[in-house]
Design an enzyme around this catalytic site. Structure first.
Site, PDB file in Angstrom:
ATOM      1  N   LYS A 167     115.390 -32.663 -37.613  1.00 24.30           N
ATOM      2  CA  LYS A 167     115.173 -32.132 -36.257  1.00 24.30           C
ATOM      3  C   LYS A 167     113.805 -31.482 -36.145  1.00 24.30           C
ATOM      4  CE  LYS A 167     120.120 -31.777 -35.558  1.00 24.30           C
ATOM      5  NZ  LYS A 167     121.353 -30.980 -35.708  1.00 24.30           N
ATOM      6  N   GLN A 227     122.763 -24.904 -36.400  1.00 19.37           N
ATOM      7  CA  GLN A 227     123.353 -26.004 -37.166  1.00 19.37           C
ATOM      8  C   GLN A 227     124.777 -25.641 -37.590  1.00 19.37           C
ATOM      9  OE1 GLN A 227     121.786 -29.018 -37.710  1.00 19.37           O
ATOM     10  NE2 GLN A 227     123.740 -29.713 -38.544  1.00 19.37           N
ATOM     11  N   ASP A 286     122.339 -28.047 -27.475  1.00 18.04           N
ATOM     12  CA  ASP A 286     123.456 -28.777 -28.068  1.00 18.04           C
ATOM     13  C   ASP A 286     124.595 -28.956 -27.060  1.00 18.04           C
ATOM     14  OD1 ASP A 286     123.517 -30.003 -30.493  1.00 18.04           O
ATOM     15  OD2 ASP A 286     124.337 -28.316 -31.618  1.00 18.04           O
TER      16      ASP A 286
END
Lengths: 302, 302
Positions: free
Chosen positions: A60, A104, A127
């Site tokens: 990422k 994460q 997200d």
């Protein structure tokens, strides 16, 4: 779609569309810098040293730099306390250079994942996991949408084109995948059916679908004769199974397959995503696009 | 359900189920007082003097008193300013005696309705209109759910019983009705299809339904031959049309009908709600139930 009925399916190559999307994002980033002096910024937070998570986080970071974004990765030790993590989230919420915050998952067991996600400013929640974004999506308001569902929609638009009036069947009703995909298909004017483990005669329900999305997590569950000839099949499943070759299987070797029996389905469908090599490759590219979307909206440019 | 195929439908009398629910709520209120010294409290806010709104607000006040709740109605003049209304919402959010806040809609044009609804504490949002409650519902979390959709579900459970595995078709995808009903049917383990104005061959899609919910706002659109014999038909439509009798119609007289052609549908369906006299009668009773739910959760008794 009927002209494709008797030909083998076109394979939807996730790599091609992911590269195309990243190039598009890079152009948008350059444009935002040139026109508005705005550089979209992504902050990724990793707690602990899970090897898979480390690989994802590095990817990422690299991809966000490659498209010209401001990119920060916060690596915290595995014994980080909840209060410390919450303080970091608050800092990132307040940081004007950061437009997207990604924590994460999974977090180490001692941390309250739900509380952490709820602390992220919904407008920076790239997200798409915040309950406010789920509510905006369900209410047809501008939302930040989870990356995998949005990736599926991009693949469908790039291949099928206009989805309006098509029958879509989503198999699986998870909060992270099945439900948001159903919302996005509805927004695209599909007639949407959500099927799941309690559905009766699932093969017949699947055969109604012009667009079939499999998000169940059961290897090769969806067979060729469950598919309407010419349908677009999007396989979100990622399942690890023993090799078909008995010798390799006996040696403990495994491989990744989807929720769809690809060999059978590709003889019937019009389009199909392989696993691996399909939807999964889109995720990071969509994350970058979400960060650009967040930056535009936070700056009032939406 | 097939045994009902050839008989005329059982009529679902909203009055009966609304009375039953209010009696149940009254019992719960008494229990909460006895066991926890907790009296659920509902605050209703009315701005201006719209005659229909005044009737609704009076009804909500009377019914909440009748079941033993604490009940407050705030009647504000039509020229109330945004800041003043926001101040009242903040007071009610902070008031420990109030567990449910309902702002009667529509508000006068000069007020920002969306901002007012967003200001209500989601845990006191007994109308279920806050984006956080839409998100909770979409995520399968405990939510406060809009009253009409919840009323439909109560009628279905009281008549059909266990809904698991049944095919449900919701016609209409409004944020206030169609979408939340689809979420609730999914929670009840139905296989859910959402149809709408862009749906192709709507009659055929409707004929798949064991449970058919009509929430479109088009008078008598759904015909008898769109209905699977024995299906449960829930008609959420409220449409004002001229009388069928030409003399009365010529005199300008109107009546209220649903989205379903009741005369035809009641010959085919297993159960059907009339309009008026069906779903509409449930709304206030569900509002009272939502207030009890909110009070329990705010008190940590959920």
């Amino acid at each position: 779609m009927s002209e494709l009925a008797s030909s083998p399916a076109k394979i939807i190559d996730g790599k091609v569309y992911a590269e195309r999307l990243r190039a598009e994002v890079a152009r948008e980033v350059a444009q935002l810098k040139a026109d508005h002096g705005l550089q979209p910024g992504l902050a990724v937070v990793l707690v602990g040293d899970d090897p898979a998570s480390q690989i994802y986080v590095r990817s990422k970071g690299e991809h966000s730099l490659a498209v010209g974004m401001h990119s920060v990765t916060h690596r915290l030790p595995g014994d980080t306390q909840q209060a410390e993590l919450m303080r970091l989230i608050a800092e990132l919420n307040a940081d004007p250079l950061i437009h997207g915050i990604l924590v994460q998952l999974p977090l180490p067991k001692h941390l309250d994942e739900r509380a952490v996600l709820a602390a992220i400013n919904p407008d920076k929640d790239v997200d798409g996991l915040h309950v406010v974004n789920a509510g905006r999506l369900a209410s047809g308001m501008p939302a930040l949408t989870p990356c995998t569902p949005l990736g599926c929609m991009i693949l469908l638009r790039e291949t099928v084109g206009d989805l309006s009036g098509l029958r879509a069947v989503v198999v699986g009703r998870s909060v992270l995948v099945g439900r948001p995909i159903a919302q996005l298909l509805l927004q695209a004017d599909c007639t949407v059916t959500i099927a799941h483990s309690r559905t009766r005669d699932l093969p017949a329900v699947c055969r109604e679908a012009d667009i079939l999305v499999a998000a169940v997590g059961r290897p090769r569950m969806i067979r060729g004769d469950w598919i309407k000839p010419g349908a677009a099949v999007i396989d979100v499943g990622i399942n690890r199974v023993p090799f078909d070759d008995p010798a390799k299987a006996a040696a403990g070797r495994t491989k990744v397959v989807g929720d769809v029996n690809f060999k059978e389905a590709s003889q019937v469908a019009g389009w199909i995503t392989p696993v691996p090599g399909g939807v999964g490759l889109m995720t990071v590219a969509v994350l970058l696009q979400n960060t650009v979307t967040a930056a535009r909206r936070l700056q009032g440019l939406a």
